[in-house]
Motif scaffolding. Structure first.
Motif, mmCIF file in Angstrom:
data_model
loop_
_atom_site.group_PDB
_atom_site.id
_atom_site.type_symbol
_atom_site.label_atom_id
_atom_site.label_comp_id
_atom_site.label_asym_id
_atom_site.label_seq_id
_atom_site.Cartn_x
_atom_site.Cartn_y
_atom_site.Cartn_z
ATOM 1 N N VAL A 8 0.876 -1.165 0.000
ATOM 2 C CA VAL A 8 0.000 0.000 0.000
ATOM 3 C C VAL A 8 0.917 1.218 0.000
ATOM 4 N N VAL A 9 0.757 2.085 -0.999
ATOM 5 C CA VAL A 9 1.597 3.268 -1.126
ATOM 6 C C VAL A 9 0.702 4.491 -1.000
ATOM 7 N N VAL A 10 1.017 5.364 -0.048
ATOM 8 C CA VAL A 10 0.237 6.575 0.166
ATOM 9 C C VAL A 10 1.092 7.772 -0.228
ATOM 10 N N HIS A 11 0.608 8.529 -1.201
ATOM 11 C CA HIS A 11 1.259 9.771 -1.612
ATOM 12 C C HIS A 11 0.527 10.902 -0.922
ATOM 13 N N GLY A 12 1.236 11.768 -0.233
ATOM 14 C CA GLY A 12 0.612 12.875 0.470
ATOM 15 C C GLY A 12 -0.021 13.883 -0.462
ATOM 16 N N ARG A 13 0.369 13.840 -1.731
ATOM 17 C CA ARG A 13 -0.185 14.758 -2.712
ATOM 18 C C ARG A 13 -1.010 13.961 -3.711
ATOM 19 N N ALA A 14 -2.166 14.453 -4.038
ATOM 20 C CA ALA A 14 -3.043 13.760 -4.982
ATOM 21 C C ALA A 14 -2.418 13.650 -6.370
ATOM 22 N N ASP A 15 -1.519 14.589 -6.719
ATOM 23 C CA ASP A 15 -0.898 14.536 -8.041
ATOM 24 C C ASP A 15 0.242 13.528 -8.098
ATOM 25 N N GLY A 16 0.625 12.950 -6.948
ATOM 26 C CA GLY A 16 1.638 11.907 -6.907
ATOM 27 C C GLY A 16 3.067 12.383 -7.065
ATOM 28 N N ARG A 17 3.299 13.689 -7.123
ATOM 29 C CA ARG A 17 4.679 14.177 -7.249
ATOM 30 C C ARG A 17 5.463 13.855 -5.985
ATOM 31 N N LEU A 18 6.743 13.555 -6.188
ATOM 32 C CA LEU A 18 7.594 13.125 -5.085
ATOM 33 C C LEU A 18 8.614 14.195 -4.730
ATOM 34 N N VAL A 43 -8.182 9.814 -1.549
ATOM 35 C CA VAL A 43 -8.908 9.980 -0.287
ATOM 36 C C VAL A 43 -8.390 11.237 0.399
ATOM 37 N N ASN A 44 -9.263 12.182 0.651
ATOM 38 C CA ASN A 44 -8.915 13.411 1.378
ATOM 39 C C ASN A 44 -7.644 14.084 0.850
ATOM 40 N N ALA A 46 -5.127 12.779 -0.759
ATOM 41 C CA ALA A 46 -3.969 11.896 -0.908
ATOM 42 C C ALA A 46 -4.293 10.829 -1.951
ATOM 43 N N ARG A 47 -3.254 10.320 -2.610
ATOM 44 C CA ARG A 47 -3.436 9.238 -3.571
ATOM 45 C C ARG A 47 -2.967 7.944 -2.927
ATOM 46 N N ILE A 48 -3.777 6.907 -2.984
ATOM 47 C CA ILE A 48 -3.437 5.602 -2.423
ATOM 48 C C ILE A 48 -3.348 4.615 -3.574
ATOM 49 N N ALA A 49 -2.190 3.985 -3.716
ATOM 50 C CA ALA A 49 -1.962 3.023 -4.789
ATOM 51 C C ALA A 49 -1.740 1.643 -4.174
ATOM 52 N N LEU A 50 -2.217 0.622 -4.873
ATOM 53 C CA LEU A 50 -2.062 -0.760 -4.430
ATOM 54 C C LEU A 50 -1.290 -1.544 -5.477
#
Length: 55
Positions: A8-18, A43-44, A46-50
């Motif tokens: 489970v990878v959670v990006h704090g930014r919805a755009d997924g930039r690192l 979600v809220n 953030a982007r959550i990737a599986l």
């Protein structure tokens, strides 16, 4: 990461930039080499990737 089949990878930014730091680049490189995204949701702000391993 090598011993897991799914993550489970959670990006704090919805755009997924690192942030682009060396540790972050190493993590992303490992994900791209060994895993494929199976699902992604937002979600809220953030982007959550599986990602899961190809078998």
């Amino acid at each position: 990461m090598p011993r897991f089949d799914r993550l489970v990878v959670v990006h704090g930014r919805a755009d997924g930039r690192l942030s682009g730091g060396p540790r972050e680049r190493a993590r992303i490189g490992t994900l791209r080499r060994h895993f494929r995204a199976r699902a992604t949701t937002h979600v809220n702000g953030a982007r959550i990737a599986l990602p899961a391993r190809d078998r």
